[in-house]
Design a protein around this motif. Structure first.
Motif, short mmCIF file in Angstrom:
data_model
loop_
_atom_site.label_atom_id
_atom_site.label_comp_id
_atom_site.label_asym_id
_atom_site.label_seq_id
_atom_site.Cartn_x
_atom_site.Cartn_y
_atom_site.Cartn_z
N GLN A 298 -42.25 -2.12 8.87
CA GLN A 298 -43.36 -1.40 7.35
C GLN A 298 -43.84 -1.88 6.78
O GLN A 298 -45.00 -0.89 6.50
CB GLN A 298 -42.48 -0.43 7.49
N SER A 299 -44.00 -3.80 6.17
CA SER A 299 -45.49 -3.93 5.54
C SER A 299 -46.51 -4.72 6.17
O SER A 299 -46.27 -4.91 7.50
CB SER A 299 -44.66 -4.89 4.72
N GLU B 260 -31.57 -3.44 4.63
CA GLU B 260 -32.43 -2.76 4.60
C GLU B 260 -33.86 -3.49 4.37
O GLU B 260 -35.16 -2.95 4.73
CB GLU B 260 -32.52 -2.07 3.53
N THR B 261 -33.47 -3.87 3.21
CA THR B 261 -35.22 -4.92 2.85
C THR B 261 -36.18 -5.43 3.74
O THR B 261 -37.16 -5.43 4.29
CB THR B 261 -34.71 -6.26 1.91
N LEU C 116 -37.61 -2.79 6.33
CA LEU C 116 -38.91 -2.42 5.50
C LEU C 116 -39.66 -3.33 5.94
O LEU C 116 -41.19 -3.73 6.14
CB LEU C 116 -38.47 -1.92 4.24
N LEU C 117 -39.18 -4.31 4.93
CA LEU C 117 -40.56 -6.17 5.71
C LEU C 117 -41.18 -5.54 6.61
O LEU C 117 -41.98 -6.83 7.35
CB LEU C 117 -39.66 -7.13 4.61
#
Lengths: 324, 324
Positions: free
Chosen positions: B191-192, B183-184, B187-188
């Motif tokens: 979406q980062s 998940e990390t 997200l990175l």
């Protein structure tokens, strides 16, 4: 601060601008470098095309201008990025912070009443002891430390979405490191499986403060546990009978998530600093207080410089350097 | 595998179901525990209300059922969550994996042709050596190890969105830890600020493989640098003249991001395991190959068990336990 254009214009000596990704702040200063006017807008780099910067600046400061003469405008931040007004190429570290204006670029304007200086950011390439990194805007806040103390040395931290840590030696940045702390916190708190457990994050409550400090210490001691402690927040929400219910519960878990992300940053950043030296925090007061709490918990002292004060001092230093 | 209902029904002995958050897979088995039928749907916990599970199950398996008699259906996964069909409360560790069916709950059905057993997950409360944690579904894959070897001992890893590491001793889970790795990463990567630098992630290319392995080793040695290495990917994309351009560049940076996130997990997970013992990887082959690459790079050996094979063996063990 003066309130009418008629009072400002006769005294205006130069203009300072901090032009970021999402907003723009401008200050008018007199010949003693006192702020006599202030304006701001929500037009940052992300909402402007290159040919729209001049009009936006003029819209904010036109009323301040005296009837004749050219006014210097010192600009730091994303306006100088490749995607900004015009690129002011990064200066590689080590860089003396009183020499930023040597890397400034001067965009051609249709209006000759303003002479704009876009200050450069800093870059760092890979070496035995350093990693690729960049900053743009924060170097001017760091220059604020040097404005008051030309030979400033020490470790400085600018907390935020992308927290910057810089080592300064005799007024120069020798090395710096960016931590994705604020952005990681936001992604985890709002868009991950943890979103169901994480509430509003406010350390005024003592249970939240305790949870924050405990999480900082835990990760500072054992950074390898970071990723498992994240999922542990979800499991703790499901299983921990000792936590209060409702908003108090999700506020404690939010404080703990903040402590984990800041603790990971500190475990990477602080080892370079002897605990006897204070770490200089630059930025907004509430966030810097949070960092002070975290740093004190792991044995470090801090000193605080307000972010606006720092950026104005840095722009003043750059303005003074134009004359020499 | 049989192809027509007429061939399946006479031989059907029981049904195995892995019912997750986003999908459902069902297998029909004969009295020798051989798979004779398979069906699946996209109706997982997230798209079903409690009173819709029975109809969905019946829709998938109705054709398999013999003319008379009741068929046991062993179900693992999120169907047994509080937000699922009916809650099968977590069993606290240590738990023997051949006793999962003792914690199963049997929902009341309108159709008496099926007798459904929802298997429980596992939970872990805080202690001197452990942290809050939960799993639901993975315990049945772990039980698959015990189905073939009742006294299985060792460290097992189930990579994924929420990667699970479990210590097994003599057929029991004694401790486990979840890492938010997958998940990390997502997200990175999506979406980062890194989304502009991260491309498709495929380790078939040797430059990507090298970047992945280097990042794993780097973070395994220095987990405290994780957060700064993340931003370093963005800076490297801006500054590194040695990287190829375009898709090759963003693929290398994707491999590096994957190595950083998996490396952080391994730095937390592996210290419990003597390097002389192989770590058992359970899951999909491509992801487990990536973990093997990472674990080999830091001195660990692995053995591989296919995820479907493991879950079927675990459900078989639970089914056998019904008879005793």
């Amino acid at each position: 601060m003066k309130t009418t254009a008629a009072e400002i214009a006769p005294q205006l000596a130069w203009i300072a601008v901090d032009w970021g990704s999402s907003n723009l702040r401008a200050w008018g200063l007199d010949k003693h470098d006192h702020v006599i006017a202030h304006a701001s807008s929500e037009k940052g780099m992300l909402s402007l095309k290159a040919d729209e910067y001049e009009a936006e600046l003029h819209r904010l400061v036109a009323d301040w201008l005296p009837d004749s003469g050219q006014i210097n405008v010192m600009v730091c931040g994303m306006a100088g990025a490749r995607q900004g007004w015009r690129e002011a190429a990064y200066l590689p570290v080590p860089t003396r912070l009183d020499q930023l204006s040597q890397g400034a670029v001067i965009p051609t304007l249709s209006n000759d009443r303003l002479r704009v200086h876009l200050l450069p950011g800093l870059s760092q390439t890979r070496s035995a002891s350093a990693h690729f990194d960049v900053m743009r805007g924060e170097e001017t806040q760091l220059a604020g430390l040097v404005a008051d103390n030309a030979s400033f040395s020490g470790l400085a931290c600018l907390p935020g979405t992308h927290a910057k840590w810089a080592m300064l030696a005799s007024g120069a940045v020798t090395q710096f490191t960016t931590y994705l702390t604020g952005e990681t916190y936001q992604l985890l708190a709002r868009q991950s499986v943890l979103q169901h457990s994480i509430g509003s994050d406010d350390l005024n409550d003592s249970a939240c403060r305790d949870a924050f400090i405990a999480a900082v210490s835990e990760i500072h001691k054992a950074p390898a546990t970071f990723s498992s402690r994240l999922f542990g927040l979800r499991a703790q929400d499901l299983l921990d009978g000792t936590l209060p219910p409702g908003k108090a519960r999700s506020a404690i878990l939010a404080a703990r998530l903040s402590g984990l992300t800041i603790g990971l940053e500190l475990s990477g950043a602080c080892h370079a600093c002897p605990a006897s030296e204070p770490i200089t925090l630059i930025g907004n007061q509430v966030l810097c207080q949070r960092y002070t709490l975290a740093l004190n918990a792991i044995g470090y002292q801090t000193q605080y410089v307000d972010g606006d004060t720092a950026v104005l001092a840095g722009l003043r230093l750059a303005h003074q350097a134009l004359k020499t």
